[in-house]
Design a protein around this motif. Structure first.
Motif, PDB file in Angstrom:
ATOM      1  N   ARG A   1      11.526   0.405  -6.681  1.00 32.15           N
ATOM      2  CA  ARG A   1      10.763   1.167  -7.674  1.00 32.15           C
ATOM      3  C   ARG A   1       9.268   1.088  -7.389  1.00 32.15           C
ATOM      4  N   TRP A   2       8.808  -0.074  -6.952  1.00 34.08           N
ATOM      5  CA  TRP A   2       7.385  -0.239  -6.649  1.00 34.08           C
ATOM      6  C   TRP A   2       6.985   0.645  -5.466  1.00 34.08           C
ATOM      7  N   ILE A   3       7.869   0.733  -4.473  1.00 33.34           N
ATOM      8  CA  ILE A   3       7.591   1.591  -3.312  1.00 33.34           C
ATOM      9  C   ILE A   3       7.412   3.047  -3.759  1.00 33.34           C
ATOM     10  N   LEU A   4       8.250   3.472  -4.717  1.00 33.16           N
ATOM     11  CA  LEU A   4       8.147   4.847  -5.211  1.00 33.16           C
ATOM     12  C   LEU A   4       6.801   5.107  -5.867  1.00 33.16           C
ATOM     13  N   LEU A   5       6.215   4.079  -6.447  1.00 35.50           N
ATOM     14  CA  LEU A   5       4.909   4.212  -7.100  1.00 35.50           C
ATOM     15  C   LEU A   5       3.763   4.212  -6.086  1.00 35.50           C
ATOM     16  N   ILE A   6       3.976   3.526  -4.957  1.00 35.15           N
ATOM     17  CA  ILE A   6       2.908   3.445  -3.947  1.00 35.15           C
ATOM     18  C   ILE A   6       2.920   4.744  -3.139  1.00 35.15           C
ATOM     19  N   ASP A   7       2.510   5.805  -3.788  1.00 35.62           N
ATOM     20  CA  ASP A   7       2.561   7.146  -3.197  1.00 35.62           C
ATOM     21  C   ASP A   7       1.177   7.487  -2.639  1.00 35.62           C
ATOM     22  N   THR A   8       0.858   6.894  -1.496  1.00 33.65           N
ATOM     23  CA  THR A   8      -0.471   7.070  -0.917  1.00 33.65           C
ATOM     24  C   THR A   8      -0.399   7.079   0.608  1.00 33.65           C
TER      25      THR A   8
ATOM     26  N   VAL B   1       4.657   1.063   3.129  1.00 34.01           N
ATOM     27  CA  VAL B   1       5.293  -0.179   2.680  1.00 34.01           C
ATOM     28  C   VAL B   1       6.807  -0.057   2.800  1.00 34.01           C
ATOM     29  N   THR B   2       7.420  -0.985   3.497  1.00 34.53           N
ATOM     30  CA  THR B   2       8.878  -1.017   3.626  1.00 34.53           C
ATOM     31  C   THR B   2       9.480  -1.778   2.451  1.00 34.53           C
ATOM     32  N   LEU B   3      10.779  -1.593   2.245  1.00 36.71           N
ATOM     33  CA  LEU B   3      11.472  -2.297   1.160  1.00 36.71           C
ATOM     34  C   LEU B   3      11.390  -3.807   1.372  1.00 36.71           C
TER      35      LEU B   3
ATOM     36  N   ALA C   1       7.891  -5.038   0.383  1.00 36.92           N
ATOM     37  CA  ALA C   1       7.726  -4.943  -1.069  1.00 36.92           C
ATOM     38  C   ALA C   1       8.511  -6.053  -1.762  1.00 36.92           C
ATOM     39  N   TYR C   2       9.727  -6.333  -1.261  1.00 40.42           N
ATOM     40  CA  TYR C   2      10.546  -7.401  -1.839  1.00 40.42           C
ATOM     41  C   TYR C   2       9.856  -8.753  -1.697  1.00 40.42           C
ATOM     42  N   HIS C   3       9.351  -9.051  -0.503  1.00 40.55           N
ATOM     43  CA  HIS C   3       8.683 -10.340  -0.292  1.00 40.55           C
ATOM     44  C   HIS C   3       7.446 -10.465  -1.185  1.00 40.55           C
TER      45      HIS C   3
ATOM     46  N   THR D   1      -1.388  -7.209   4.393  1.00 42.26           N
ATOM     47  CA  THR D   1      -0.452  -6.825   5.451  1.00 42.26           C
ATOM     48  C   THR D   1      -0.371  -5.320   5.690  1.00 42.26           C
ATOM     49  N   ASN D   2      -0.728  -4.517   4.679  1.00 44.95           N
ATOM     50  CA  ASN D   2      -0.556  -3.062   4.815  1.00 44.95           C
ATOM     51  C   ASN D   2      -1.844  -2.259   4.616  1.00 44.95           C
ATOM     52  N   GLY D   3      -2.922  -2.942   4.235  1.00 47.64           N
ATOM     53  CA  GLY D   3      -4.204  -2.258   4.155  1.00 47.64           C
ATOM     54  C   GLY D   3      -4.372  -1.314   2.986  1.00 47.64           C
ATOM     55  N   ILE D   4      -3.534  -1.446   1.946  1.00 48.86           N
ATOM     56  CA  ILE D   4      -3.671  -0.618   0.743  1.00 48.86           C
ATOM     57  C   ILE D   4      -4.585  -1.353  -0.227  1.00 48.86           C
ATOM     58  N   SER D   5      -5.537  -0.647  -0.833  1.00 52.30           N
ATOM     59  CA  SER D   5      -6.541  -1.291  -1.687  1.00 52.30           C
ATOM     60  C   SER D   5      -5.895  -1.990  -2.885  1.00 52.30           C
ATOM     61  N   VAL D   6      -6.463  -3.126  -3.255  1.00 55.29           N
ATOM     62  CA  VAL D   6      -5.961  -3.896  -4.389  1.00 55.29           C
ATOM     63  C   VAL D   6      -6.023  -3.072  -5.667  1.00 55.29           C
ATOM     64  N   GLY D   7      -7.125  -2.326  -5.846  1.00 49.39           N
ATOM     65  CA  GLY D   7      -7.287  -1.524  -7.056  1.00 49.39           C
ATOM     66  C   GLY D   7      -6.161  -0.527  -7.235  1.00 49.39           C
ATOM     67  N   TYR D   8      -5.786   0.139  -6.151  1.00 39.09           N
ATOM     68  CA  TYR D   8      -4.684   1.116  -6.222  1.00 39.09           C
ATOM     69  C   TYR D   8      -3.372   0.419  -6.578  1.00 39.09           C
TER      70      TYR D   8
END
Length: 334
Positions: free
Chosen positions: A64-71, A77-79, A82-84, A111-118
């Motif tokens: 579900r979290w992966i579905l939200l990380i729509d960027t 982000v792999t499953l 996201a699980y770890h 690990t994936n370079g996505i901003s903390v704020g997002y």
């Protein structure tokens, strides 16, 4: 900066102290022999099955979290990642209440370079939907076990005399509600720049914007299905573990639903891992269902302790795995 960390440390100590005190108060009269006897007499096949179901729940939450990380930012982000990250967040929450949400976002940022704020924005959406699901589950539990709900309410409030009092003073009650609403409106308008009011307004705005954001996802249907499935898994975890303990094996599905609701409320309390609050509320509802006080408290210990062991074990493994991964680096422009 030093004062800020000292204040946070004091808050952590206070929440931990409250948790330990509640736990001690509940279990000071429980003999260790009784706990050991209950553990030995339990059917651990059912309990282990419940742990497998709960692990499935962590995977669903990760998906579900992966579905939200729509960027397009950073690396997809792999499953597995996201699980770890989710398990690391759960582990940190056992030590510092609510800090796990920031921790899991920080892990994916590294690990994936996505901003903390997002990422924190996605967690706020998650929590908003979880709150909505909790309220819906409480309503469902009321519809399924209406008589028990009303019986518990009568123990706290005399509903009949309260209703008569309201009817006999109806104009005063209506006037009081109107005055209260006007007072709330005045406070929000007059003190809209006050820190607390700003935080409340910001909180509700975030919930509203988060719910709107779901509709713009590439897979909103999957998000809502996974959100509902999560709560079905929470219920099945509680239901299967109830079969494994002799004192709760005969509880109906509706009664287990009530136990789950009370446990969920206990888990959102601002203490480490729901320690004390979870046990108190679960034991309370089980006692109302006719389970002995000792058995109710021991049931709460078994289900909470097994979940804590899973989080500690899986969380530490996830932390070791993610810490070995290299930090993400932005590809150089050519």
């Amino acid at each position: 900066m030093g004062q800020k960390y000292i204040r946070q440390f004091i808050q952590i100590l206070i929440s931990l102290g409250i948790a330990v005190w509640i736990f001690w108060f509940l279990y000071q009269d429980i003999a260790l022999d009784e706990l050991i006897d209950q553990i030995r007499s339990s059917n651990w096949a059912w309990i282990m099955f419940s742990l497998v179901i709960s692990m499935l729940g962590y995977l669903v939450r990760s998906w579900r979290w992966i579905l939200l990380i729509d960027t397009e930012e950073g690396k997809k982000v792999t499953l597995t990642r996201a699980y770890h990250a989710v398990m690391i967040g759960n582990l940190v929450n056992m030590l510092i209440p609510r800090a796990g949400e920031v921790a899991r976002c920080g892990v994916l940022t590294r690990t994936n370079g996505i901003s903390v704020g997002y990422l924190i924005g996605t967690v706020i959406v998650e929590r908003s939907v979880d709150l909505l699901c909790l309220v819906t589950t409480i309503i469902l539990a009321f519809l399924v076990e209406k008589e028990l709900f009303l019986s518990l309410t009568r123990q706290l409030i005399d509903l009949e005399s309260l209703g008569q009092t309201i009817l006999s003073n109806l104009p005063v009650v209506v006037g009081g509600i109107a005055v209260l609403m006007l007072l709330i409106f005045y406070i929000f308008k007059q003190f809209r720049d006050h820190g607390l009011i700003n935080k409340l307004q910001h909180f509700f705005r975030e919930i509203l914007s988060g719910l709107k954001r779901i509709g713009k996802l590439s897979n909103p249907t999957g998000f809502w299905i996974s959100s509902v499935l999560l709560w079905v898994i929470y219920f099945m975890t509680m239901y299967t573990i109830s079969f494994g303990i002799p004192s709760t094996a005969n509880l109906s599905s509706g009664e287990v639903l009530l136990v789950m609701v009370m446990g969920s409320i206990g888990m959102i309390a601002p203490v480490q891992g729901g320690i004390g609050t979870f046990h108190a509320l679960v034991a309370f509802i089980l006692i109302q269902l006719g389970i002995s006080e000792v058995d109710g408290k021991i049931f709460a210990v078994i289900i909470h302790s097994t979940q804590v062991i899973v989080i500690l074990g899986a969380g530490l493994i996830s932390w070791l795995i993610m810490m070995k991964l290299p930090s993400w680096k932005k590809p150089e422009q050519t």
